[in-house]
Scaffold this motif. Structure first.
Motif, short mmCIF file in Angstrom:
data_model
loop_
_atom_site.label_atom_id
_atom_site.label_comp_id
_atom_site.label_asym_id
_atom_site.label_seq_id
_atom_site.Cartn_x
_atom_site.Cartn_y
_atom_site.Cartn_z
N PHE A 158 42.58 27.86 56.83
CA PHE A 158 41.26 27.58 57.38
C PHE A 158 40.55 26.54 56.52
CE2 PHE A 158 41.55 31.17 60.13
CZ PHE A 158 40.54 31.04 61.06
N VAL A 159 39.76 25.67 57.18
CA VAL A 159 38.86 24.77 56.46
C VAL A 159 37.44 25.06 56.92
CG1 VAL A 159 40.56 22.94 56.10
CG2 VAL A 159 39.11 22.86 58.11
N ASP A 160 36.53 24.88 56.00
CA ASP A 160 35.10 25.02 56.29
C ASP A 160 34.61 23.61 56.60
OD1 ASP A 160 32.51 25.89 56.46
OD2 ASP A 160 32.26 26.20 54.31
N LEU A 161 34.44 23.30 57.88
CA LEU A 161 34.14 21.95 58.35
C LEU A 161 32.64 21.76 58.58
CD1 LEU A 161 35.17 19.20 59.42
CD2 LEU A 161 35.45 20.28 61.65
N HIS A 162 32.10 20.75 57.94
CA HIS A 162 30.69 20.39 58.09
C HIS A 162 30.65 19.01 58.73
CE1 HIS A 162 29.22 23.66 55.43
NE2 HIS A 162 30.48 23.60 55.04
N LYS A 181 39.46 26.10 61.82
CA LYS A 181 38.22 25.62 61.24
C LYS A 181 37.05 26.52 61.57
CE LYS A 181 37.42 23.10 65.40
NZ LYS A 181 37.87 24.26 66.08
N LYS A 182 36.07 26.46 60.68
CA LYS A 182 34.74 27.01 60.93
C LYS A 182 33.82 25.81 60.87
CE LYS A 182 31.48 28.52 58.19
NZ LYS A 182 30.87 29.08 57.02
N ILE A 183 33.04 25.57 61.91
CA ILE A 183 32.21 24.36 61.99
C ILE A 183 30.75 24.68 61.70
CG2 ILE A 183 31.36 22.53 63.51
CD1 ILE A 183 33.96 22.63 65.01
#
Length: 197
Positions: A158-162, A181-183
């Motif tokens: 998982f990536v923490d996407l901003h 991802k978490k956006i």
């Protein structure tokens, strides 16, 4: 001689023997009654034990069926959700590999989002990777390498996407090729800053 009376009791020996024998018979009858009660209780207990054994066998069969059903449902869920996260915490929450900030159309800022206790594992995974500001092309190379690793483990990182709200979906799809991802949406002020607050 049996007609002689005992001076203390005032009874003949035959009368005394008869009374003792009578008391003995009552005591034996009482013991026999108690034995009968004990045997009845033992029979009832045996029946109760048999019922419990049958219930345990039935429950064990039911538990086996529930376990089979649970395995089947887990497989269905896995197919529906895809591969599991490569990293989860002891409390089973998702842990992130990277924190990624989309700055502009082709500009990203990437840093570790790994928990402290995974720092050695993170270093092994990213040993030839330069983090910080990079192009999408550079990030694509990183993504391909990590995807090979996660595929071998049958999981996905998982990536923490901003990202800015105005970003094109193509840029997000690029990240989705290699990661879950978490956006989070960024404000305009956040876009100017390449560091994390």
């Amino acid at each position: 001689m049996s007609s002689l009376k005992n001076p203390i009791l005032g009874m003949t020996l035959a009368e005394q023997s008869f009374i003792v024998l009578f008391i003995l018979l009552i005591f034996i009858a009482s013991l026999l009654e108690q034995k009968k009660d004990n045997e009845t209780q033992a029979i009832l207990l045996e029946k109760e034990i048999l019922k419990l054994k049958e219930k345990i066998d039935t429950d064990a069969d039911h538990i086996k069926e529930l376990k089979k059903e649970n395995i089947y449902l887990a497989q269905v869920l896995k197919k529906a959700r895809g591969k599991p996260s490569c990293w989860t915490s002891p409390s089973n929450s998702i842990e992130f590999l990277f924190r990624v900030k989309i700055i502009e159309k082709d500009s990203l800022f990437v840093e570790s989002a790994a928990p402290d206790y995974r720092s050695n594992e993170f270093k092994k995974i990213t040993k030839n990777i330069r983090l910080g500001s990079m192009s999408q092309k550079e990030f694509a190379k990183i993504g391909q390498n990590i995807k090979e690793l996660s595929d071998s483990k049958e999981c996905v990182f998982f990536v923490d996407l901003h990202r800015p709200a105005s970003i094109e979906s193509k840029q997000i799809e690029l990240i989705e090729k290699w990661f879950y991802k978490k956006i989070s949406n960024l404000r305009e002020d956040d876009l100017k800053n390449t560091e994390w607050n």
